[in-house]
Design a protein around this motif. Structure first.
Motif, mmCIF file in Angstrom:
data_model
loop_
_atom_site.group_PDB
_atom_site.id
_atom_site.type_symbol
_atom_site.label_atom_id
_atom_site.label_comp_id
_atom_site.label_asym_id
_atom_site.label_seq_id
_atom_site.Cartn_x
_atom_site.Cartn_y
_atom_site.Cartn_z
ATOM 1 N N GLY A 193 -3.988 8.275 40.403
ATOM 2 C CA GLY A 193 -3.458 9.635 40.491
ATOM 3 C C GLY A 193 -3.687 10.295 41.831
ATOM 4 O O GLY A 193 -3.271 11.435 42.055
ATOM 5 N N SER A 238 3.039 10.066 38.496
ATOM 6 C CA SER A 238 1.743 9.474 38.152
ATOM 7 C C SER A 238 0.584 10.196 38.835
ATOM 8 O O SER A 238 -0.562 9.767 38.740
ATOM 9 N N TRP A 247 -2.249 13.182 39.647
ATOM 10 C CA TRP A 247 -3.167 13.854 38.709
ATOM 11 C C TRP A 247 -2.740 15.278 38.383
ATOM 12 O O TRP A 247 -2.885 15.738 37.249
ATOM 13 N N LYS A 251 0.242 15.200 36.052
ATOM 14 C CA LYS A 251 -0.172 14.886 34.676
ATOM 15 C C LYS A 251 -0.803 16.088 33.979
ATOM 16 O O LYS A 251 -0.714 16.241 32.762
#
Lengths: 428, 428, 428
Positions: free
Chosen positions: A71, A159, A161, A164
């Motif tokens: 990430g 993908s 961090w 997400k």
């Protein structure tokens, strides 16, 4: 390719071309505000354009957009991105993160490279007249391979961090404008350290010498570029992409009027070309992070807020004695970009965000988002904080290392030589 | 129209528009390198743009692209091309040679007319300050109707004799750049003959007066134009067209870096705007004839070769005392174009060429092409030789006839008058 | 969206972007013809661009294109157009009058807003150096909300009274060029009234100071803009749209040659940049109202007629002592636009008009139209007469009211201040 894939690639490729023109347009903006003979502005932006294409083609596209390592950063050795696939790219393959729209690697590469390039061009406005061009060229390579890539890998790479966690930044209020401001601050601080060491009490200001032709051409190219910047950031040609044309253009126009009126109320000078132009830019900057999430009505309101925002930000920032910011990177891009990102939590409407590829973005506070909107605000603030700090630190460290290697990054005599001869001063 | 035919026409039409802008961009390049008040540069390129559209619409599109008479020249009376079909064109018909992609006559006409126009603009750079504009206007008509058409009819027209032999030239290393160089040589020789007759020992050089704003704008427009020039030359919007965006942009960027470094090593001057700009141009020129046949990796290597190539070609050519070549037609376009064509036999990869419409082009020497690649090299050399000689001879004969009719083609006093008044000197 | 709807929206949106650039290009044209330091030209056209987007987004798009009230004016409160649908636009809905091509509201809005904007830019050329910019800004709001909208609502809106009578005006010979001339006349008359009141016998002429760089860039941008202006006005990407590229470009090129030759025969001066540029513009203006109705052959003939038309119109108009028309609004746009509209009844061919969406337009006189063509001529004359009178009267009334409120609309000292300081004079 199906009809939709054909349209998506055609659209994003052309939008990429329009954004590609913005780097050099930033050079013309400098010339338009600071005087016609600024050779350095132009060489600098041509150089940035070329370096961006080269560095991104070799590795920078990967560090930002390849599947990330934990990430944090894209895998630099990801095959389809390393040297753009080298001698045997998969020419009919879509890039992994945009297979939904069927965007080919070349399409997505051109589009994102243009973004990296123009971000660096914004960073570079603080280098004008002050930083050795050779130092800036080396800085550029580091910036493109690493510094730019981090917020992009965190927020725009699915993908990453922050992505997400749910952070969104439509076309780069933080990834482009905020990050450019933070990186620029890292440079300005070093310039100020060197100026102080030379005994200066205040950072030497670069005088305005408005050249209306180049200023006008710059704003035209930047506005056309933004047609690619925001509507292209839907990364598909669909109904929402067309709405983004509306939100982008309406915000720019409303901000122009709002800035002109604000500056008239404060200075009783009307239609100062610098305020007219900066008003348009401010509207475009503020709408950037949420152009794909809001209605035309909200865009109008956001544009109207820009006038007071810009005029007061400029006043406040203008007071800092260490600032070397001739064309308004900090009040415009840093303040405007971050303000726009924060507004996501207030003005977003899910029906628009879904068309931009973010079906889970909650409505903003003004549209009944409630707790979900406040949670979104928290995520955005976290992303802003981390990104600004990391970019600032890395940028400053880079110029500190360069300063150690090159006996300083500043050049005090470039401008005088340049003005006299019309040719760039020796820049090594 | 099917989705693919819609996309193909939209793509090639827009690419044609971008190429269309390059003619005038050449005028801005002259102004950027030689000084701002060069009225003649600008009138010349506007004139070329208009004449190209008119002459091509009447007959030039036919002489280049209609079914040929014996492989030598397009049938000037072919109905769909003569006056673009006159009063009753088949508006839904594709042009005979591009029915595969479904390109309409208007689409293909705009695209190829833009190529003819910019080729003539390149020829015209040697006319600057030296050749009567009225002589150049008449020359232009002959050039567009006949001289430009011959290599195009031989190589780009599928019924041409070189095309039938298997010669390829993706977007015009020879048909555009090489031929422009050969035609320009025909003019320069006549200018030198007249200068010698006036007692000169060396062709008067035209001094550099860099104007950074116009130079920058010129390179921006040329780079954008090349987005049409190369990717549009696939003559369809398909996966390979997107790869060509990559090869074109990467070669330009690599060449910029390579030229800057080469000139730094030789002169220890860094970031001279003329070398930065010419580096980009050199990369674009060299990749042109094979952009649709090679991988992004090969494009990077080809770009890196451009720096030494340009710097040495310029040094070598600069020594010729008869040269009147203020903006580098011969070291740039002639040498670079021919070099690129020769590289087809070394760097081509069949998988890319197939996407560009040349499924039978063999791999190059570096990709295992072996004997087939060497045979291809022979064909390319043959095509270069014949084309350069024929274009040179016809160009020179044309200006010889004009010189006889107009008491010489040179004008020695134009520049002075122009500089003083800011208006064009009497040019008849 | 289907393939055709995707292509139509992509095409019209991009064409809208090209037209959008024309407003500022008009500012560059002024600078190219009248001197580089005309700050007012540039601020004015940037301001027009922004005001057009804002006023059209709020209400002007409705007054022109919403379903009309009795055929006279679009319903200002029509939901999808008022504030572009406000906070909840139907993002997948086509605008009511262009559902056939599936054009979304945003697509059609951008395209028509660009037209309104450039029309106002043409009106504004007579304001240069003479009219207070603050007065022009207020005039602009009235113009965009009401004056521009009326001919558009009558002719381009299918529910308008002239459209129902059968009047056609393909891309705006009357709605844009003729109406701009009539509106400009309303302003010029007021300027002349004020100049007379100050004791002047002749309206002070604004001197030519050709700046070739900006003039060239302006013509380039205008020509590229016209690629959007005419071919985009098919409001779909189909075979006819491609034919319109041919008719537009051929007319421009033929007019350039014809104007150059005419001016040479009259003045024996050849290749005067002003005539070369104005020749191109004249060709583009004349073909505008019928580019989608005629063959390439007819476009060539129409272009050739432009030279004498422009040169004589300019001579005739230039004699009027009350004229303040520095860049040729009246001989160019008013005369050329109306001439083109009249030519519809002579050169139209039904097979082309059908592709542009007018399947019932009769052939012109030269193509066997007979009585139907003459009836069409009558309708066009009626439309011209009513539109020119109404626009002139409303425009003049507006400036009369402004003059009463602002103690005159003229400013006599703006130019001097501007020239000295390089900054705009106080314009309130």
């Amino acid at each position: 390719m199906t009809a939709a894939v054909l349209a998506n690639n055609l659209w994003v490729l052309l939008c990429g071309l329009f954004v590609f023109m913005m780097t050099i347009a930033v050079g013309l903006l400098e010339v338009g505000e600071l005087g016609e003979r600024v050779v350095g502005s132009l060489v600098k932006t041509i150089l940035i354009t070329g370096l961006a294409v080269l560095v991104m083609a070799i590795v920078g596209f990967n560090t930002a957009f390849a599947p990330t390592v934990g990430g944090i950063i894209g895998n630099p050795l990801y095959g389809p991105g390393l040297f753009l696939g080298g001698f045997s790219p998969g020419i009919a393959d879509s890039w992994w993160s945009v297979t939904g729209a069927g965007l080919r690697t070349g399409t997505y590469f051109l589009f994102e490279t243009a973004f990296a390039s123009v971000t660096l061009a914004l960073v570079g406005v603080v280098a004008l007249h002050k930083m050795k061009l050779s130092a800036f060229a080396i800085y550029s390579v580091v910036y493109l391979a690493l510094i730019w890539a981090l917020p992009a890998a965190w927020i725009w790479n699915p993908s990453g961090w922050l992505a997400k966690l749910g952070m969104v930044d439509f076309a780069g209020g933080l990834v482009v404008h905020g990050a450019a401001g933070a990186a620029g601050l890292g440079i300005v601080w070093q310039i100020w350290r060197e100026e102080k060491a030379r005994g200066l009490k205040v950072s030497t200001p670069v005088p305005y010498r408005v050249n209306p032709g180049w200023l006008t051409l710059a704003i035209l190219l930047l506005w056309v570029g933004w047609f690619g910047f925001n509507p292209g950031s839907v990364l598909a040609f669909n109904d929402e992409a067309i709405v983004v044309v509306e939100t982008t253009f309406v915000a720019a126009a409303a901000a122009m009027v709002s800035t002109s009126i604000t500056s008239y109320l404060l200075t009783s000078e009307i239609f100062n070309p610098l305020y007219v132009v900066n008003g348009i830019l401010m509207g475009l900057i503020v709408i950037t992070p949420l152009a794909g999430f809001v209605s035309p009505g909200s865009a109008l309101i956001l544009g109207l807020l820009c006038g007071p925002l810009f005029v007061y930000a400029e006043k406040f920032v203008g007071r800092a004695k260490f600032m070397s910011d001739p064309v308004g990177l900090f009040p415009g891009h840093l303040a405007g970009g971050i303000f726009g990102v924060l507004m996501i939590a207030f003005f977003a409407q899910n029906q628009f965000a879904a068309g931009s590829g973010f079906p889970t973005l909650p409505n903003g506070v003004f549209f009944g988002g409630g707790g979900a909107a406040l949670k979104q605000l928290g995520i955005e603030i976290l992303g802003i904080g981390v990104s600004v700090v990391v970019v600032f630190v890395l940028s400053h460290l880079t110029v500190r290392v360069l300063a150690a290697l090159m006996r300083g990054i500043t050049t005090s005599y470039a401008d005088e030589v340049e003005t006299k001869t019309g040719m760039p001063a020796p820049l090594v």
